[in-house]
Enzyme design. Structure first.
Site, short mmCIF file in Angstrom:
data_model
loop_
_atom_site.label_atom_id
_atom_site.label_comp_id
_atom_site.label_asym_id
_atom_site.label_seq_id
_atom_site.Cartn_x
_atom_site.Cartn_y
_atom_site.Cartn_z
N SER A 1 0.84 -1.21 0.00
CA SER A 1 0.00 0.00 0.00
C SER A 1 0.87 1.25 0.00
CB SER A 1 -0.94 0.00 1.20
OG SER A 1 -0.21 -0.08 2.42
N GLU A 2 1.99 1.24 0.74
CA GLU A 2 2.96 2.34 0.73
C GLU A 2 4.38 1.79 0.73
OE1 GLU A 2 -0.66 4.35 2.55
OE2 GLU A 2 0.45 2.53 3.08
N THR A 3 5.27 2.55 0.13
CA THR A 3 6.70 2.26 0.17
C THR A 3 7.42 3.50 0.68
OG1 THR A 3 6.66 0.63 -1.60
CG2 THR A 3 8.75 1.73 -1.20
#
Length: 306
Positions: free
Chosen positions: A52-54
């Protein structure tokens, strides 16, 4: 003659944050050597990694910080991401770059954030991540419209706790854990409602819990951001404790630090537990909030970016 091009590869890790075992908690991507990457490249890397996020770690842009930290989804940059920050701290410890006990400061779009790497008997460390200050205000969203988008009845909402928003996250109190776990929102309608009231996320919670050592159970829906449901949301768990303190559900002592545990992810079969520390000043006002927990590396690789 054909112009020579230089390939560039970056190392990346996939980490299950707020989990002590693989395939639990919330997965986040981590890139430790992001210097020189354009914002669009970071977005593409985040899309390729698939979490979902990096998080992308860069050299510090100001003297007070050790590093600059940025977070990207597959579609955009976000101002803060708790679980990807915890994942970054975990990798810094696991790769031996820093050993606990250590304190670091990250420069971010939300200001300076402090990280504590705390010793742990089993994991490389237990990271504790400072979260941005929570500021709650009423939201004019009609409870009936909200309940309709969540596909529940207004009677399931808690009658004694208010609908309040912190930045663009709406905190929605439920009476019972069963009703919360059974939620199956209309994500298209919920996304439309979020756009109308300038909300990107809906933090639905109850003080009924699955485990006796926990203090609340939370589910987080963000369909307008492309995330129908987030497994474990650090950016909501920290403010959750502040909300409950301000509403008198939790009690804290002036000048002291209290610690509580939030549950999340069980409805997605990705259980995560978040430790939340809230420090109060001598007047009893919130001074700082930290979230933390264990993390597990589940994937390491190299990605070509040029």
């Amino acid at each position: 003659m054909t112009a020579m091009t230089t390939e560039r590869w970056v190392n990346f890790w996939l980490v299950d944050a707020f989990a002590s075992e693989p395939f639990q908690g919330n997965p986040a991507g981590v890139v430790l050597e992001a210097e020189g990457l354009e914002a669009e490249t970071m977005r593409l890397v985040a899309r390729e990694v698939g979490a979902s996020e990096t998080a992308f770690l860069l050299p510090a842009g100001e003297e007070a910080a050790d590093f600059t930290l940025r977070w990207f989804t597959s579609t955009c940059e976000v101002p803060f991401c708790g679980h990807a920050t915890l994942a970054t701290a975990h990798i810094l410890a696991e790769t031996g770059r820093y050993r606990p006990p250590t304190e670091l400061t990250f420069s971010t779009r939300r200001g300076l954030l402090r990280i504590r790497l705390c010793p742990s008997g089993e994991a490389p460390c237990i990271p504790m991540v400072q979260t941005p200050a929570a500021h709650f205000e009423p939201c004019p969203i009609p409870p009936g419209e909200l309940a309709a988008a969540l596909l529940t009845s207004p009677e399931q909402l808690h009658p004694d706790l208010p609908l309040l928003k912190d930045d663009t996250h709406l905190f929605v109190p439920f009476r019972r854990l069963e009703a919360l776990l059974n939620l199956g929102p209309d994500f298209r309608l919920l996304s439309r409602l979020g756009l109308e009231y300038e909300l990107t996320g809906f933090a639905c919670f109850t003080t009924e819990t699955l485990e006796p050592t926990s203090h609340w159970h939370l589910r987080f829906f963000a369909p307008a951001a492309g995330i129908n449901e987030d497994p474990v949301t650090g950016a909501a768990q920290g403010p959750m404790a502040v909300y409950l303190l301000e509403q008198g559900v939790l009690s804290g002592q002036a000048g002291q630090t209290g610690s509580w545990v939030g549950e999340q992810g069980d409805a997605l079969q990705r259980p995560g537990r978040v430790q939340v520390e809230v420090s109060l000043d001598e007047a009893g006002h919130v001074r700082q909030v930290y979230i933390g927990g264990p993390a597990v590396t589940v994937l390491q690789g190299r990605l070509r970016v040029g």
